[in-house]
Every structure is written in C-alpha cells, then in structure tokens.
Design an enzyme around this catalytic site. Structure first.
Site, PDB file in Angstrom:
ATOM      1  N   GLY A  12       2.635 -12.652  -9.870  1.00  0.00           N
ATOM      2  CA  GLY A  12       3.661 -11.657 -10.189  1.00  0.00           C
ATOM      3  C   GLY A  12       3.509 -10.991 -11.541  1.00  0.00           C
ATOM      4  O   GLY A  12       4.489 -10.480 -12.088  1.00  0.00           O
ATOM      5  N   LYS A  65       4.724 -10.562  13.490  1.00  0.00           N
ATOM      6  CA  LYS A  65       4.670  -9.749  12.285  1.00  0.00           C
ATOM      7  C   LYS A  65       5.774  -8.690  12.276  1.00  0.00           C
ATOM      8  O   LYS A  65       6.387  -8.415  11.232  1.00  0.00           O
ATOM      9  CB  LYS A  65       3.302  -9.082  12.253  1.00  0.00           C
ATOM     10  CG  LYS A  65       3.042  -8.256  11.051  1.00  0.00           C
ATOM     11  CD  LYS A  65       1.638  -7.672  11.116  1.00  0.00           C
ATOM     12  CE  LYS A  65       1.417  -6.745   9.954  1.00  0.00           C
ATOM     13  NZ  LYS A  65       1.711  -7.376   8.677  1.00  0.00           N
ATOM     14  N   MET A  90      -0.160  -9.782  -0.397  1.00  0.00           N
ATOM     15  CA  MET A  90      -1.435 -10.015   0.274  1.00  0.00           C
ATOM     16  C   MET A  90      -1.368  -9.924   1.796  1.00  0.00           C
ATOM     17  O   MET A  90      -2.083 -10.639   2.488  1.00  0.00           O
ATOM     18  CB  MET A  90      -2.003 -11.376  -0.161  1.00  0.00           C
ATOM     19  CG  MET A  90      -2.311 -11.438  -1.632  1.00  0.00           C
ATOM     20  SD  MET A  90      -3.457 -10.114  -2.113  1.00  0.00           S
ATOM     21  CE  MET A  90      -3.707 -10.497  -3.831  1.00  0.00           C
ATOM     22  N   ARG A  91      -0.485  -9.076   2.292  1.00  0.00           N
ATOM     23  CA  ARG A  91      -0.390  -8.875   3.739  1.00  0.00           C
ATOM     24  C   ARG A  91      -0.491  -7.396   4.065  1.00  0.00           C
ATOM     25  O   ARG A  91      -0.107  -6.558   3.253  1.00  0.00           O
ATOM     26  CB  ARG A  91       0.974  -9.349   4.263  1.00  0.00           C
ATOM     27  CG  ARG A  91       1.094 -10.804   4.269  1.00  0.00           C
ATOM     28  CD  ARG A  91       2.463 -11.262   4.706  1.00  0.00           C
ATOM     29  NE  ARG A  91       2.482 -12.683   4.557  1.00  0.00           N
ATOM     30  CZ  ARG A  91       1.977 -13.526   5.458  1.00  0.00           C
ATOM     31  NH1 ARG A  91       1.508 -13.073   6.604  1.00  0.00           N
ATOM     32  NH2 ARG A  91       1.963 -14.806   5.222  1.00  0.00           N
ATOM     33  N   ASN A 107       0.855   0.780  -3.671  1.00  0.00           N
ATOM     34  CA  ASN A 107       0.140  -0.491  -3.798  1.00  0.00           C
ATOM     35  C   ASN A 107      -0.772  -0.419  -5.013  1.00  0.00           C
ATOM     36  O   ASN A 107      -1.272   0.644  -5.355  1.00  0.00           O
ATOM     37  CB  ASN A 107      -0.708  -0.712  -2.535  1.00  0.00           C
ATOM     38  CG  ASN A 107      -1.531  -1.990  -2.589  1.00  0.00           C
ATOM     39  OD1 ASN A 107      -1.033  -3.053  -2.965  1.00  0.00           O
ATOM     40  ND2 ASN A 107      -2.798  -1.901  -2.222  1.00  0.00           N
ATOM     41  N   HIS A 109      -4.365  -1.955  -6.436  1.00  0.00           N
ATOM     42  CA  HIS A 109      -5.566  -2.620  -5.925  1.00  0.00           C
ATOM     43  C   HIS A 109      -6.581  -2.761  -7.064  1.00  0.00           C
ATOM     44  O   HIS A 109      -6.818  -1.803  -7.802  1.00  0.00           O
ATOM     45  CB  HIS A 109      -6.165  -1.803  -4.775  1.00  0.00           C
ATOM     46  CG  HIS A 109      -7.338  -2.473  -4.152  1.00  0.00           C
ATOM     47  ND1 HIS A 109      -7.211  -3.531  -3.272  1.00  0.00           N
ATOM     48  CD2 HIS A 109      -8.670  -2.278  -4.317  1.00  0.00           C
ATOM     49  CE1 HIS A 109      -8.416  -3.946  -2.928  1.00  0.00           C
ATOM     50  NE2 HIS A 109      -9.311  -3.199  -3.540  1.00  0.00           N
TER      51      HIS A 109
END
Ligand code: GAR
Length: 203
Positions: A12, A65, A90-91, A107, A109
C-alpha cells in the site's frame, strides 16, 4: 472535493502516496474507501492510521469473479467514489466493475508500457536486460495494462543488480506520478482522444 476509492492488494505504498498528497494539498480530495483482496494487506494498517474506512473483499468468499466485483461496485457506489485508483491491485478488473467506472478508473504499473505488462514487470525488465524502465499511470480498459497512458516516468536501471533493486529504484517515481495524476484529476480533467490523453484545466 473529489471522492477517491482505492483498490490494493499489498503493502500500500502507492495508497500512502495518495494520502500524503491529500495531506499536503497536492490532491483536492478524500479517500472514501480502501478495498483490499486480502486481510494480510499492509495497506489496511495505513487506512486505520488515517481513519479511512476499509473493506476486505476476498475471492474465496464469492462464487465467481463477477460476484466479487459486484460487491466492490456496491462499496464504491455506496461511498459515491468519483475516481477509482488501482494501487497495486493484483487482479484483473472484470467488466461488471470496469463498466461502472470506465474513464474514471486508473492503474499504476511499474514499467514503461507497452513494455512489460502483467505481473512482475520489474523482473521482466531486469530479465530482458533493459537499461531504462519506469512507471506508467493509465486508464483501465478491458485489457491487461493496455488503456490510454496518462503519465510516464523513465528510470535508469542499467546498473541494478537484481529485480528487487529495479523495483526499489522505480517505486519513489511511482509515488510521485501517482500524486501528480490524482492531483490533476482533482483539479481539472483528462481528455482522452483515441489513445492520447491530454490534461485540461487545473493548476
Ligand atoms: C507497485 O510497484 C505497483 O506499481 C505494482 O505493485 C506494487 C504495489 O506496491 N503494481 C502492479 O504490478 C500492477 N500489475 P504498493 O502496494 O506499495 O503500492
């Protein structure tokens, strides 16, 4: 004030960067919910310390899901999130969730996309022998790390001795990019034209 929902899976530190940006007024907003997919996530302690409501949504508690993502939608809509930030989540985000927040979900990355998408980007970059990598903040779309690019920072990694060192080298730049982008969202708007993203307004 922008209402921010954050999804995280681990330590986090990027979530913390958002909290720090808010405290220092770089970001004109508040985090209305942290959602984690594991009760072990270090992000939880950071939410507790900052008095932010957090929700543990574990895959094992749902039939599929879609059901899991449905619960996350319920939380984020319940908290009236304007922007959803994947900060080390991480999904893969399913269409139930993405559909509700398309254009409002970003997001971070740890590579210069489109190089090294997916898992272990720093390990991929090191393994490939890349001399420069970095980080990317991008809109989330239906693919894996394929959405329009909002911000990128290049980082020299040619002298790193292992993938761990690559990750450590890039991380502070992630925090800075995260704060910049979320701050910009809170003070103006990003306009997407095809694949190109332009910033309008704000400071
Ligand atoms: C960060 O390096 C982030 O870029 C990466 O996970 C780490 C999370 O660290 N995300 C991905 O690899 C997404 N595919 P944090 O929990 O300390 O923010």
């Amino acid at each position: 004030m922008m209402r921010i929902g954050v999804l995280a899976s681990g330590r986090g530190s990027n979530f913390q960067a958002i909290l720090d940006g808010i405290r220092e007024k770089q970001i004109d907003g508040e985090v209305v919910a942290l959602v984690v997919d594991s009760p072990e996530a270090g992000a939880i302690a950071r939410a507790q310390a900052a008095g932010i409501p957090y929700f543990v949504v574990e895959r094992k508690d749902f039939a599929g899901k879609a059901e899991m993502d449905g619960r996350i939608v319920e939380i984020l809509e319940g908290k009236r999130a304007d922007l959803v930030v994947l900060a080390g989540y991480m999904r893969i985000v399913g269409k139930e969730l993405l559909g509700k927040f398309e254009g409002r979900m970003i997001n971070i990355h740890p590579s210069l996309l489109p190089s090294f998408p997916g898992l272990d980007a720093q390990k991929q970059a090191f393994g490939h022998g890349a001399k420069v990598s970095g980080c990317t903040v991008h809109f989330v779309d239906g693919g894996t790390d394929t959405g329009p690019i909002i911000e990128q920072v290049p980082v020299y990694i040619g002298d790193c001795r292992d993938a761990h060192e690559v990750a450590e080298r890039i991380l502070p730049y992630e925090h800075k990019a995260m704060r910049t982008v979320v701050g910009n969202f809170s003070k103006g708007k990003y306009v997407v034209e095809g694949r190109r993203v332009r910033y309008e307004g704000g400071l």
